[in-house]
Enzyme design. Structure first.
Site, short mmCIF file in Angstrom:
data_model
loop_
_atom_site.label_atom_id
_atom_site.label_comp_id
_atom_site.label_asym_id
_atom_site.label_seq_id
_atom_site.Cartn_x
_atom_site.Cartn_y
_atom_site.Cartn_z
N GLY A 23 -71.89 -52.65 -26.03
CA GLY A 23 -70.45 -52.67 -25.88
C GLY A 23 -69.76 -51.36 -26.17
N GLU A 40 -41.60 -21.96 -8.83
CA GLU A 40 -41.16 -21.98 -10.23
C GLU A 40 -42.32 -21.91 -11.21
OE1 GLU A 40 -37.51 -24.06 -11.99
OE2 GLU A 40 -38.34 -25.45 -10.52
N LYS A 78 -44.66 -26.75 -8.97
CA LYS A 78 -43.34 -27.22 -9.43
C LYS A 78 -42.32 -26.81 -8.37
CE LYS A 78 -40.22 -27.55 -13.28
NZ LYS A 78 -39.09 -27.70 -12.36
#
Length: 870
Positions: free
Chosen positions: A177, A724, A576
């Site tokens: 697990g 930018e 951007k």
């Protein structure tokens, strides 16, 4: 063979002995592993009582396992230099080793103590047993399930824990697990942490009954994953991170990243794989050794300052009438001075009653939080919610019970003076009545609240409050969890708070398989960014139906630098874009475009509508993107886009259409055919975006490319293209609507700042009769802070428009907290409603902008959106 390890002499024997027959792994290999992993492993076992599992004759094979025995007490042959502590049991004491150094780890490997199991608490320097500093959940697959199902449960558990302010990290157990670890601040006992873990397991089971079970009975675990919460019990232990396991192969309890857990090829790791990956990636679990958990004290929630609240007593504080015993408002009165606070402070004892009112108050004190109050037995039983009410059934929030409040407090709004208990602004966020389903004092409350205020709960909401214990001591704050229960009662709010839709069994592999192909090289980004604007025939906006779902508030990025991006593999990079953020809603009724502050600008950009409809095809979509105008070189130009903003009437829009074309750059997908994608990871959303949105023939709508794991290339490309900067987005991040997140980092080539316009000064020369400079502010907790003035970057047309705009906003007094006298001398003050943006060189020592230059108005931003970014 005698060796010296950190100044201690240890005799090593039988180095060629095979410990793991199926792989031929010898004792020498085991010793080498523990020596090399020691620096990473020791922080997780230091000062913890270590229980050992030993395989003196090796682990054997899968068909014929070797003999193993547990060892708790130290034997007589233990070296004297091994640190140890005793634990008192009911009928005896055991002396345990503390694995605090490499020498002790080496000695344990020499005696074939392959597995080390430790509790979640540590001993203090003097031997005092401390409260646990971590919470652990053991996700154990039953028959018919495996690691993939455990990873799915881990994702659900992570969402719940994050809702409590905890940040869990996964460890594949080396067996079957997964373990989840979350750091705690040590303010709760083992019993209290265990109770919290038990409630988490029960909530997970309630939300996913076909996948999860919280009961230990093996008969209930067929086809499900057990969330074993019991290992938080003070007498229980968990196999230590980086410990070997005594299985047929030398597997390891290996710390992993959340991105790894999302991989369809997730598997347990052996010791050679672990050593290779830590050299390459370091320790992903290290965050829990330096983090504090989500425990919040009542003082930090309420905002009490101490100096003004608890320091006064006697006659200056309101006191209850003389009675044989204090009433339920005694604590409330003792914390408040009736002469200093506008809060209601009644003298009368509360009369028992059967009212069913509720109020949730937004309390902007030293820390913003929400006060949740239910009328019960003549008082308002109260809790402070540091993160407000949960909006999803999978995300629980911490609720710290505070003192009972008088019923009169249900209508209180106002400012509690600074220095007084809870000093700050109190507003009613929502109010109404509730239907009670269950009230077990100090244990559990279930109620359906009927909200009445716009922007509050959004209708009827059913909550469960579950007590988890105090933070320590009888006078410590009482900690609860608040859980949003099914069903959701309002169709509109159901859309707003949509749960993660279940994925078909064959969807996740397809998404994961497509992840790598979704990465596009820099050249593709360059082609996308430099594409020429296409002329288009204006389209007639198609109105959205009145029943359209409430808008999704865009996720916000945090300004940063390259140093803020640790581990480039964890991030994707996008350009951007210098434009206006807009969320596009596309369905059978048409197209809607809403800005970040919820303004509908559909009619202002009719040239985008046909392209968006074509890009969506037959799908109903909600897209996040940027509206941009390109210059002659194909680069986004914010100054050109200004010509398409603030237009009045259809005639102005048509004139601007002919002069400036715009494009819609879709960089995220928030909903697909009515199913919310907000809880999907960035990678999953990115694949769906590229598979679903097809750029139209005229390139009015585009899906800009993304870079994978190469910041330098992305940043260089953005500079070459005159953009930018870049947006760094974590691969595993979900979409946190309306919140600023460090999962998205914007990194710019220049400094810019959104500002609120609080006034202007007259110009000279040709500007003598108009605006010479604008006075700029940034909102702070105590008001609008003056940060400088800007007088460059304006066009003549913009200056002319300012005169008419400012005429309506004039006021007589300054809106700023502070402003220099020479600036104020001839200033014309304005109501601070307008937002703009400037570029600047740096912040000065006096927190003013140096050399600011005007970039333009930000009509897509509200004053409340403006924060200091640099």
């Amino acid at each position: 063979m005698l060796v010296s390890v950190d100044g201690h002499r240890i005799r090593l024997t039988n180095l060629e002995k095979v410990i793991y027959p199926e792989t031929g792994t010898t004792k020498a290999d085991v010793l080498r592993y523990y020596s090399e992993i020691a620096d990473l492993m020791l922080p997780y076992v230091r000062d913890r009582a270590a229980t050992r599992k030993r395989w003196v004759n090796g682990v054997g094979t899968a068909e014929h396992p070797g003999d193993m025995f547990f060892q708790k007490n130290l034997s007589d042959g233990t070296p004297t230099w091994v640190k140890r502590r005793a634990i008192e049991h009911s009928d005896h004491d055991n002396e345990y080793p503390l694995v605090n150094d490499r020498a002790t780890l080496t000695w344990l490997a020499q005696i074939a103590a392959l597995e080390l199991h430790v509790p979640q608490w540590r001993f203090g320097r003097t031997g005092v047993r401390h409260n646990p500093d971590r919470l652990v959940l053991d996700l154990d697959p039953g028959d018919g399930t495996g690691l993939a199902e455990c990873a799915e449960v881990a994702k659900y558990a992570r969402e719940l824990l994050q809702g409590m302010g905890l940040e869990p990290m996964p460890v594949t157990s080396g067996s079957k697990g997964i373990h989840l670890y979350a750091a705690l601040d040590g303010s709760q006992t083992s019993d209290q942490v265990s109770a919290v873990a038990h409630e988490l397991a029960r909530i997970l089971e309630a939300d996913h009954p076909d996948l999860i079970v919280s009961d230990m009975k093996k008969t209930l675990r067929q086809g499900k994953v057990l969330v074993d919460w019991s290992q938080n019990n003070g007498s229980k232990t968990t196999v230590a991170p980086y410990s070997l396991r005594g299985r047929s192969h030398p597997m390891v309890a290996a710390p992993r990243t959340w991105r790894e857990l999302a991989s369809p090829s997730l598997a347990q790791l052996d010791f050679t794989e672990v050593l290779a990956r830590v050299k390459r990636r370091g320790d992903p679990l290290a965050v829990i050794t330096s983090s504090a958990g989500g425990e919040v004290s009542v003082e930090s929630v309420s905002g009490a300052s101490g100096s003004g609240s608890s320091g006064s007593s006697g006659s200056s504080r309101a006191s209850s009438p003389e009675t044989s015993e204090p009433d339920r408002l005694h604590t409330y009165r003792s914390k408040r001075d009736q002469a200093k606070t506008p809060e209601p402070v009644p003298d009368a004892r509360p009369a028992p009653g059967g009212g069913n009112s509720f109020v949730i108050q937004k309390h902007n004190a030293s820390r913003l939080h929400y006060d949740f109050r239910l009328e019960h037995d003549g008082v308002l039983v109260s809790w402070a919610l540091p993160k407000g009410t949960p909006t999803e059934t999978k995300v629980n929030h911490l609720a710290v019970q505070t003192e009972d409040h008088p019923l009169e407090y249900g209508s209180f709004e106002g400012t509690i003076p600074k220095g007084e208990y809870g000093g700050g602004v109190v507003e009613i966020w929502d109010e109404g009545t509730y239907d009670l389903e269950k009230w077990r004092d100090g244990k559990e409350i279930i109620a359906t609240l009927h909200g009445t205020k716009k922007g509050g709960l959004g209708g009827d909401r059913k909550f469960a409050l579950i007590h988890t214990g105090s933070g320590g001591g009888s006078k410590a704050p009482q900690n609860w969890l608040i859980h949003l229960m099914e069903p959701h009662y309002s169709a509109a709010s159901e859309e707003r708070h949509a749960k993660l839709p279940p994925q078909p069994d064959d969807e996740a592999p397809a998404i994961n398989a497509a992840r790598e192909s979704a990465r596009t090289p820099a050249s593709a980004t360059a082609r996308s960014a430099t594409s020429k604007p296409a002329t288009s025939k204006p389209a007639t906006p198609k109105p959205a139906t009145p029943s359209a779902p409430p808008p999704i508030s865009p996720m916000l990025a945090t300004l940063g630098a390259e140093k803020d991006i640790s581990g480039t593999e964890a991030w994707a990079y996008e350009m951007k874009w210098d434009g206006i953020r807009a969320v596009a809603y596309l369905d059978a009724s048409g197209v809607r475009l809403l800005t970040r502050n919820g303004n509908d600008v559909t009619a202002a950009y009719p040239d985008l509508l046909d392209g968006l409809s074509a890009a969506a095809g037959s799908h109903e979509l909600v897209l996040d993107g940027e509206i941009v105008a390109l210059d002659s070189k194909g680069r986004p130009s914010f100054s050109r886009l200004q010509q398409r903003m603030n237009l009045q009437g259809e005639a102005e829009v048509k004139r601007a259409l002919a002069a400036v074309a715009v494009h819609y750059l879709a960089f995220d997908i928030l909903s697909l055919d009515g199913q919310s994608l907000l809880r999907h990871s960035y990678d999953e959303r990115r694949v769906l975006l590229e598979e679903t949105v097809r750029p139209d023939a005229r390139s009015v709508v585009q899906v800009p490319a993304a870079f994978a794991g190469d910041f330098e290339a992305a940043f260089a490309a953005s500079k070459t293209l005159g953009l930018e900067g870049v947006m760094a987005k974590k691969h595993e991040s979900t979409y946190t609507a309306g919140r600023r997140s460090r999962s998205w980092i914007k990194i710019k080539h220049h400094l810019s700042q959104e500002v609120v316009i609080g006034g202007w000064r007259p110009g000279a020369g040709r500007r003598a009769d108009g605006v010479g400079s604008l006075l700029l502010g940034v909102p702070e907790n105590d008001g609008l802070r003056y940060v400088g003035r800007v007088g460059t970057g304006f066009s003549d047309a913009e200056l002319s428009r300012m005169d008419a705009r400012f005429e309506k906003l004039g006021r007589k007094t300054s809106p700023f907290i502070d402003v220099p006298r020479d600036v104020a001398r001839d200033a014309r003050w304005l109501t601070p409603e307008l937002v703009g943006e400037v570029e600047f060189a740096e912040w000065t020592a006096s927190n003013h902008l140096r050399q600011p230059s005007w970039r333009g108005w930000r009509t897509d931003k509200a004053v409340t959106d403006v924060v200091r970014e640099s």
